[in-house]
Write an enzyme that holds these catalytic residues in place. Sequence first.
Site, PDB file in Angstrom:
ATOM      1  N   ARG A  54       0.814  -1.221   0.000  1.00  0.00           N
ATOM      2  CA  ARG A  54       0.000   0.000   0.000  1.00  0.00           C
ATOM      3  C   ARG A  54       0.848   1.272   0.000  1.00  0.00           C
ATOM      4  NH1 ARG A  54      -5.466   1.839   1.533  1.00  0.00           N
ATOM      5  NH2 ARG A  54      -5.324   3.655   2.871  1.00  0.00           N
ATOM      6  N   ILE A  80      -7.411   7.606  -1.621  1.00  0.00           N
ATOM      7  CA  ILE A  80      -7.367   6.141  -1.536  1.00  0.00           C
ATOM      8  C   ILE A  80      -8.152   5.810  -0.267  1.00  0.00           C
ATOM      9  CG2 ILE A  80      -5.080   6.305  -0.415  1.00  0.00           C
ATOM     10  CD1 ILE A  80      -4.343   3.581  -1.412  1.00  0.00           C
ATOM     11  N   SER A  81      -9.070   4.847  -0.358  1.00  0.00           N
ATOM     12  CA  SER A  81      -9.942   4.539   0.789  1.00  0.00           C
ATOM     13  C   SER A  81      -9.149   3.981   1.965  1.00  0.00           C
ATOM     14  CB  SER A  81     -10.994   3.505   0.391  1.00  0.00           C
ATOM     15  OG  SER A  81     -11.774   3.973  -0.670  1.00  0.00           O
ATOM     16  N   GLN A  82      -9.764   4.093   3.132  1.00  0.00           N
ATOM     17  CA  GLN A  82      -9.245   3.465   4.357  1.00  0.00           C
ATOM     18  C   GLN A  82      -9.059   1.946   4.093  1.00  0.00           C
ATOM     19  OE1 GLN A  82     -12.399   3.616   7.120  1.00  0.00           O
ATOM     20  NE2 GLN A  82     -11.216   2.889   8.870  1.00  0.00           N
TER      21      GLN A  82
END
Length: 230
Positions: A54, A80-82
């Site tokens: 990530r 960018i999502s959690q």
Amino acid sequence: MKQLTVILLILASALHAQKKDKYESARLKMVDSQIAARGISDAATLRAMRTVPRHLFVLPEDEKEAYSDRPLPIGYGQTISQPLIVAYMTELSRPAKGKKALEIGTGSGYQAAVLAEIIDTVYTIEIVPELAWEATARLKILEYQNIVTKYGDGYKGWPEHAPFDIIIVTAAADHIPEPLKEQLAENGRLVMPVGDPAKVQELILLTKKKGKITETVLEPVRFVPLKRLK
Ligand code: SAH
């Protein structure tokens, strides 16, 4: 600035390729404490979240924050999502070998990479040209050969490659685009945040059985708006 980002990305990826992954322990801890501990149990999803680096999908200056429990900016007003949300949407889509997915909203390419660790092929569409280009370069450097990227408006789906077993939309709208419902395969699953794009939405799961679509309303979520090309 953009060139600098790409150069840093290439260097970081080269280091990663040499297995000098200084974030591995942070990543494993993220999966245990933020994801498995909160009820995500699909083994393939957990494995993929433990694998995808990530920190190579966030802005270089945010690298140290990559494994924290929150969304992060990726430029151009997008995020960018959690990690938990990515894992949750992945698990909901029931990823498995042999399946084909369409993602609307490539962004950094992270969600696409997570899916690509598990399923056969991921088609992904991004409407911001710079993000589409960056994600394509990033995924190529990371050697994801089963992800096909495209710049464009995902509202209409990607009819040439339909039907899809999985459709994941990572941007919010007040309705689910009709073309996406049509491009969902028999026994397919579509996951999308639906509601007021400026406020909170609900995560919706659509399933298709014998041509009939069933809708399930899940958790409240917050996503950036689904845009349209004029
Ligand atoms: N899935 C991404 C996060 C995406 S944020 C990741 O893992 O990093 C949502 C993305 O959807 C943004 O990059 C935004 O530009 C894109 N987007 C918004 N409307 C779109 C549309 N109509 N078609 C394709 N992409 C769209």
